[in-house]
Design a protein around this motif. Structure first.
Motif, short mmCIF file in Angstrom:
data_model
loop_
_atom_site.label_atom_id
_atom_site.label_comp_id
_atom_site.label_asym_id
_atom_site.label_seq_id
_atom_site.Cartn_x
_atom_site.Cartn_y
_atom_site.Cartn_z
N VAL A 207 0.98 -1.28 -0.03
CA VAL A 207 -0.05 0.00 0.10
C VAL A 207 0.83 1.46 0.04
O VAL A 207 0.26 2.34 0.17
N ALA A 209 3.22 2.42 2.15
CA ALA A 209 3.03 3.08 3.29
C ALA A 209 4.41 3.51 3.74
O ALA A 209 4.41 4.23 4.86
N ASP A 220 3.44 5.25 7.07
CA ASP A 220 2.02 5.89 7.30
C ASP A 220 1.06 4.97 7.87
O ASP A 220 0.76 3.96 7.18
N GLU A 222 -1.65 5.16 9.21
CA GLU A 222 -3.23 5.12 8.78
C GLU A 222 -3.40 4.14 7.40
O GLU A 222 -4.27 3.27 7.43
N LYS A 223 -2.36 4.22 6.57
CA LYS A 223 -2.52 3.40 5.30
C LYS A 223 -2.32 1.83 5.78
O LYS A 223 -2.89 1.04 5.31
N CYS A 224 -1.54 1.64 6.70
CA CYS A 224 -0.89 0.38 7.12
C CYS A 224 -2.22 -0.49 7.62
O CYS A 224 -2.63 -1.35 7.53
N GLU A 226 -5.22 0.46 7.74
CA GLU A 226 -6.52 0.44 6.93
C GLU A 226 -6.59 -0.88 6.01
O GLU A 226 -7.28 -1.45 6.02
N HIS A 227 -5.13 -1.02 5.50
CA HIS A 227 -5.10 -2.39 4.95
C HIS A 227 -5.20 -3.53 5.79
O HIS A 227 -6.05 -4.51 5.21
#
Length: 266
Positions: A207, A209, A220, A222-224, A226-227
């Motif tokens: 992603v 991140a 990141d 939040e990216k991590c 969220e995935h």
């Protein structure tokens, strides 16, 4: 006393697969000891959060903190290299290792209490799900406490790299039993931080991140997260809310690449 506790931990882990009939098996644990009065615990209140706990928040007269890293068998790591989602074998390893950590902590608490001392339980220091869901910050970071013991350092993906690599999970125990702290040095275990010649984890992140905006790397969260938590698979054993792509199929998956490089050069 350190040797006795190390033996208890390693013996419990080596027998756990047969004891609980798990699909996962583990390599030899990495174990570190920190002095509960080490000033670096106070530094975690600045590095992580002002609410990060001290050992004495759990046991008033805390003397030592025991940290252990339980490395996955290599088959688990290999299974997780392909595809965007984590493999079933990796998911199972996370679930079963969390169970192992809880059982091991409670076993060690009982053994330490037999010696006449106090120790925290798995309810005091759970292996996971112990972070603020909004801030994505834990009030007790097993990885950072592991750093204090000298058992490893952080990669640019923020994963903890031990002599058995980064693919595995960690737990810790606070006790008022006085133990000899393990040594801590300044040697980086991350190849990129050591010589700037590795960014494989950056490419492995599915992603995007991870970056090298600064020398220590940037993740990141939040990216991590969220995935990981967007739509995790559910198994009879538990929820497969995992990823691990940035530490599967990289130089630090199952070994300390810097130590291996130094050994090769010598």
């Amino acid at each position: 006393m350190n040797d006795k506790l190390n033996h208890l931990i390693k013996d419990y882990v080596s027998n756990y697969k047969d004891l609980k009939d798990t699909e996962t098996d583990w390599r030899d644990p990495v174990i570190g000891i920190a002095d509960a009065d080490d000033p670096m615990f106070l530094e975690l209140k600045e590095v992580i959060s002002s609410s990060h706990a001290l050992p004495t928040d759990f046991i008033d007269d805390a003397k030592s903190v025991i940290v252990f890293f339980l490395p996955f068998e290599e088959e688990v790591v290999k299974s997780n290299i392909q595809d965007k989602q984590s493999s079933k074998k990796w998911d199972y390893a996370k679930i079963e290792t969390n169970n192992l950590i809880e059982d091991l902590i409670d076993y060690m608490q009982a053994e330490i209490e037999k010696m006449g001392y106090k120790a925290t339980s798995s309810k005091d220091l759970p292996p996971t799900y112990n972070y603020d869901e909004e801030e994505l910050i834990s009030d007790w970071s097993h990885r950072h406490v592991g750093y204090i013991t000298g058992m490893g350092t952080f990669g640019i993906n923020n994963m903890f790299i031990t002599d058995q690599g980064s693919c595995g999970r960690m737990g810790s125990i606070v006790t008022n039993l006085s133990l000899k702290p393990t040594e801590r040095d300044d040697q980086e275990n991350c190849l990129y931080k050591y010589n700037g010649k590795c960014k494989v984890c950056v490419d492995r992140c599915v992603v995007n991140a991870i970056s090298t905006e600064n020398k220590d790397g940037f993740v990141d969260r939040e990216k991590c997260y969220e995935h990981i938590y967007e739509d995790p698979p559910e198994y009879s054993k538990g929820v497969g809310d995992a990823c691990g792509k940035c530490k599967s199929g990289v130089p630090c998956s199952t070994t300390n690449p810097v130590k291996e490089l130094i050994k090769k050069d010598n």
